[in-house]
Design a protein around this motif. Structure first.
Motif, short mmCIF file in Angstrom:
data_model
loop_
_atom_site.label_atom_id
_atom_site.label_comp_id
_atom_site.label_asym_id
_atom_site.label_seq_id
_atom_site.Cartn_x
_atom_site.Cartn_y
_atom_site.Cartn_z
N TYR A 11 0.84 -1.20 0.00
CA TYR A 11 0.00 0.00 0.00
C TYR A 11 0.88 1.26 0.00
O TYR A 11 0.66 2.17 -0.79
N VAL A 12 1.85 1.32 0.90
CA VAL A 12 2.72 2.49 1.00
C VAL A 12 3.51 2.66 -0.30
O VAL A 12 3.65 3.77 -0.82
N ASN A 13 4.03 1.58 -0.83
CA ASN A 13 4.80 1.64 -2.07
C ASN A 13 3.92 2.09 -3.24
O ASN A 13 4.32 2.94 -4.04
N ALA A 14 2.73 1.56 -3.35
CA ALA A 14 1.80 1.94 -4.44
C ALA A 14 1.39 3.40 -4.30
O ALA A 14 1.29 4.12 -5.30
N LYS A 15 1.18 3.84 -3.05
CA LYS A 15 0.80 5.24 -2.82
C LYS A 15 1.94 6.16 -3.25
O LYS A 15 1.70 7.20 -3.88
N ARG A 16 3.19 5.80 -2.93
CA ARG A 16 4.34 6.61 -3.31
C ARG A 16 4.47 6.66 -4.83
O ARG A 16 4.72 7.72 -5.41
N PHE A 68 2.04 6.22 -7.01
CA PHE A 68 0.89 6.98 -7.48
C PHE A 68 1.14 8.49 -7.34
O PHE A 68 0.89 9.27 -8.25
N GLU A 69 1.64 8.91 -6.19
CA GLU A 69 1.92 10.34 -5.96
C GLU A 69 3.02 10.84 -6.90
O GLU A 69 2.95 11.97 -7.40
N ASP A 70 4.02 10.01 -7.13
CA ASP A 70 5.10 10.38 -8.05
C ASP A 70 4.54 10.57 -9.47
O ASP A 70 4.87 11.54 -10.15
N LEU A 71 3.69 9.64 -9.90
CA LEU A 71 3.09 9.75 -11.23
C LEU A 71 2.20 10.98 -11.34
O LEU A 71 2.18 11.66 -12.36
N GLY A 109 2.56 13.74 -9.65
CA GLY A 109 3.48 14.90 -9.70
C GLY A 109 4.04 15.09 -11.10
O GLY A 109 4.12 16.22 -11.60
N ARG A 110 4.42 14.00 -11.74
CA ARG A 110 4.94 14.08 -13.11
C ARG A 110 3.86 14.58 -14.08
O ARG A 110 4.13 15.36 -14.98
N LEU A 111 2.64 14.08 -13.87
CA LEU A 111 1.53 14.48 -14.73
C LEU A 111 1.28 15.98 -14.61
O LEU A 111 1.11 16.67 -15.63
N GLU A 112 1.27 16.51 -13.41
CA GLU A 112 1.05 17.94 -13.20
C GLU A 112 2.19 18.75 -13.84
O GLU A 112 1.95 19.79 -14.46
N SER A 113 3.40 18.26 -13.66
CA SER A 113 4.56 18.94 -14.25
C SER A 113 4.45 18.96 -15.77
O SER A 113 4.70 19.98 -16.41
N ASN A 114 4.06 17.85 -16.35
CA ASN A 114 3.91 17.77 -17.81
C ASN A 114 2.77 18.64 -18.31
O ASN A 114 2.86 19.23 -19.39
N LYS A 115 1.69 18.75 -17.53
CA LYS A 115 0.58 19.64 -17.91
C LYS A 115 1.05 21.08 -17.94
O LYS A 115 0.70 21.85 -18.84
N ALA A 116 1.84 21.47 -16.94
CA ALA A 116 2.36 22.85 -16.89
C ALA A 116 3.28 23.12 -18.09
O ALA A 116 3.21 24.19 -18.72
N LYS A 117 4.13 22.15 -18.42
CA LYS A 117 5.01 22.30 -19.58
C LYS A 117 4.21 22.41 -20.86
O LYS A 117 4.52 23.22 -21.74
N LEU A 118 3.17 21.60 -20.98
CA LEU A 118 2.32 21.62 -22.16
C LEU A 118 1.69 23.00 -22.35
O LEU A 118 1.68 23.54 -23.47
N GLU A 119 1.17 23.58 -21.29
CA GLU A 119 0.58 24.92 -21.37
C GLU A 119 1.62 25.95 -21.78
O GLU A 119 1.35 26.84 -22.59
N LYS A 120 2.81 25.83 -21.21
CA LYS A 120 3.90 26.75 -21.55
C LYS A 120 4.24 26.64 -23.03
O LYS A 120 4.41 27.64 -23.72
#
Length: 150
Positions: free
Chosen positions: A5-10, A12-15, A17-28
């Motif tokens: 559970y802890v490993n999957a949550k980590r 999931f949160e990492d993915l 974070g990457r998704l949000e970062s990629n969305k910001a780059k896409l808008e830029k």
């Protein structure tokens, strides 16, 4: 199970974070593309390719503009091959060199800007051109300048 559970949550949160970062780059990048498209539109304003009135002027005389534009440029470049001083460039070249037209831009159905150089000195020209009733292409120098040599 707690470990999974802890490993999957980590993961999931990492993915996320990457998704949000990629969305910001896409808008830029989208914003950058929009700015570049505006710049291209502005820069192409004085350009025979995008000037419908100038294109219509030639088409009314039966010319195919996509063939005519390279022809006009080629005729101007052919003047580089004339023996002696260049027939349009009003400046003498430095010793052992020759002034040559390097770049030509057709602004509309009457005007051209061009730059020239002999490898040491350089400048720009403003020309008018016309195709006579006899289908001859004539150039006329209107204005020119030579950049100072430093």
């Amino acid at each position: 199970m707690l470990f999974q559970y802890v490993n999957a949550k980590r993961v999931f949160e990492d993915l996320n974070g990457r998704l949000e970062s990629n969305k910001a780059k896409l808008e830029k990048y989208k914003d950058s593309i929009a700015v570049m498209q505006d710049d291209i539109l502005t820069l192409s304003h004085f350009n025979l390719d995008r000037n419908e009135d100038a294109i219509s002027y030639f088409e009314a005389d039966g010319y195919n503009v996509s063939e005519l534009m390279p022809f006009i440029k080629d005729e101007l470049y052919k003047l580089n091959e004339v023996k002696g001083e260049h027939p349009i460039v009003p400046y003498a070249a430095s010793e052992g060199r020759k002034m040559l037209i390097n770049t030509v831009k057709l602004l509309n159905h009457k005007w051209i800007i061009a730059d020239f150089s002999d490898g040491q000195y350089w400048g720009e020209l403003f020309l008018t051109y016309e195709i006579t009733k006899e289908k001859e292409l004539k150039f006329e120098l209107v204005e020119s300048f030579l950049y100072p040599f430093y």
